[in-house]
Write an enzyme that holds these catalytic residues in place. Sequence first.
Site, PDB file in Angstrom:
ATOM      1  CD  GLU A 462      -2.735  -1.337  -0.118  1.00 34.67           C
ATOM      2  OE1 GLU A 462      -2.931  -0.340  -0.840  1.00 34.67           O
ATOM      3  OE2 GLU A 462      -3.122  -2.488  -0.425  1.00 34.67           O
ATOM      4  CG  HIS A 465      -1.141   1.140  -4.469  1.00 34.93           C
ATOM      5  ND1 HIS A 465      -1.135   1.011  -5.835  1.00 34.93           N
ATOM      6  CD2 HIS A 465      -1.596  -0.051  -3.991  1.00 34.93           C
ATOM      7  CE1 HIS A 465      -1.570  -0.214  -6.170  1.00 34.93           C
ATOM      8  NE2 HIS A 465      -1.848  -0.871  -5.064  1.00 34.93           N
TER       9      HIS A 465
HETATM   10 ZN   LIG Z   1      -2.577  -2.879  -4.845  1.00 32.22          ZN
END
Ligand SMILES: [Zn+2]
Length: 670
Positions: A462, A465
Amino acid sequence: MTNPLLQDWITPFGLPPFGTITDAHFGPALEAAIDQARAGMLAIAETPEPPTFANTIEALERSDRLLDRVAGVFFNLAGADANPTREALQRDMAPKLSALSSEMTNNQALWGRIRTLWDARDSLGLSDEQARVLMLTHRSFTRAGAALGSADRDRLTEVKARLAVLGTTFMQNLLAEERGWFMDLAEEDLDGLPDFVIAAARAAGREKGADGPVVTLSRSLIVPFLQFSPRRDLRKKAQKAWAARGANGGDTDNRAIAAETLALRAERAALLGYDSFAAYKLETEMAGSPDNVRDLLMQVWAPARAQAEADAAILTTMMQADGVNGDLAPWDWRYYSEKRRRVEHDLDEAALKPYFQLDRMIAAAFDCANRLFGLEFTPLDAPMYHADVRAWEVTRNGRHMAVFLGDYFARGSKRSGAWCSAMRSQSKLDGETRPIVVNVCNFAKSDPALLSYDDARTLFHEFGHALHQMLSDVTYGSISGTSVARDFVELPSQLYEHWLDLPQVLEKHALHAETGQPMPPDLLARLLAAQTYDMGFQTVEYVASALVDLDFHEGAAPADPMAAQAATLARIKMPAAIAMRHATPQFAHVFAGDGYSSSYYSYMWSEVMDADAFQAFEETGDPFDAETAKRLEAFILSAGGSQEADALYTAFRGRMPGVDALLKGRGLAD
Ligand SMILES: [Zn+2]
């Protein structure tokens, strides 16, 4: 009453004023923002001025700014901290937002302006980024049917509406079949099962109102049952029920729904002028065409199948040593594979856990971002939407880059899974706007908070991202950050997981919660070696599903999807002891909505790229190589959707990705 969501946010870094926002503010603010977006869109459509890039495309970028701002806060809260009021509002808003979007693509005056600009695109003096935004706008209107005559447009609307109903019904049928089946276990049937499986079976029995423990079709119960139960007859019964979900006849059978769905998708693609639904779907993806997808999958299929057959021979020998004759079957694979795993990769989860402290893993993610991109993280004290949320200011050389929020702990009000979203995206139209990015996870809360190794991977994933958002550097918000093709968006996240696996990172940050000592080298080595265990099986069950998905959406729609599935499996010589990860009547990725239809391959496409991209660092001999990190930022992490994904990747790597690094990473290379 003044609504703080509709005021200017005079807060540090323009953070949402969480201290003054109440649930009563969201409904009126969303309504006002939708009205403003609609009025803005209509004003653009109806302006008497001839169309220009500024008065049409840039004006569209500006028209829904308030909506972006309010929805950015609301939908984050609805996922991360739901309550009945927020859930009701979310149900209420979904049709209003989708109506706004179809009103826009159906507005023929607006479409006329976009088409005029598109036809004149070479003479408008546009920058590369502007040309890209114009192309994307024109393409999304075309794909929504804006260019069709009114009869075709009406038929397309009907087809889309029917597909939405079929998708919902498919999912509801699947859930009903999963809930409806369970298998009673007598006390002696529990022999050989670990405590956690026994506890889960007893809990499931209580929930079903059964007299004793049961096995259900929930993945979290049936998979460990198949792994650990020595009772071949029970494994067979459970596996067969699992494989039959959605194909049991009666009201909840999904086979006719799958057939109708495929026929309507083919019609939708034909109305829009595409050869097949796969061609329509893949147009916006990095893969670009069905042939490119098939090519990639078949390159992985051959070595994966060979590995699976070699593993099957070993498992068959183990089974025969148990006194069972005959062929290894799908209900045998997980059981013998688990036995073999315990011999070859003895990993004690309980011994591992104290080494993965949440705070140390956050520090590790920040440390890697500092070494790669020079980012610095300073804790920020500001009102948040929940007491568990932490905030940091992100800077580089003293310059503000982003605000990063970490919302790591599970709670009843949070939906399951983990995700990254931007409450505010980066853009430079009308001055620099820096992003507010949140990572939401579901880690168990304890003191000190300890993670599993998988949890730590999720944290890095995460955060990858988040970097894609925080390093974004484009002019137009509609192409910033993670606004990229679906088969490209997991590259930054999956790539970042590789840094967690580095011994130098684990030695520094994976410190025992009580002793402060780093993980012993042999434990570290066993942890890393276990990552590639049983990859033949895992790759085969996945790639088979991806190939069936692709075949379904090319050419004429099959009248009998089950026969088409059987034909694909026969053609690729599916190993008899392995079942598809998702057979057609339960393939929710493909049939419970459009999301992954003819796109189930995209998980592997991203993995090909992340393996190949990390190899670019390894080839330099330094996983933190500054030049490679600079290229990664320049061509991928800062570039958003400003160019086609293949162009971005090629600029970073000097060539397109090959499958070698993936095969090596999965232990499938020669
Ligand atoms: Zn992902």
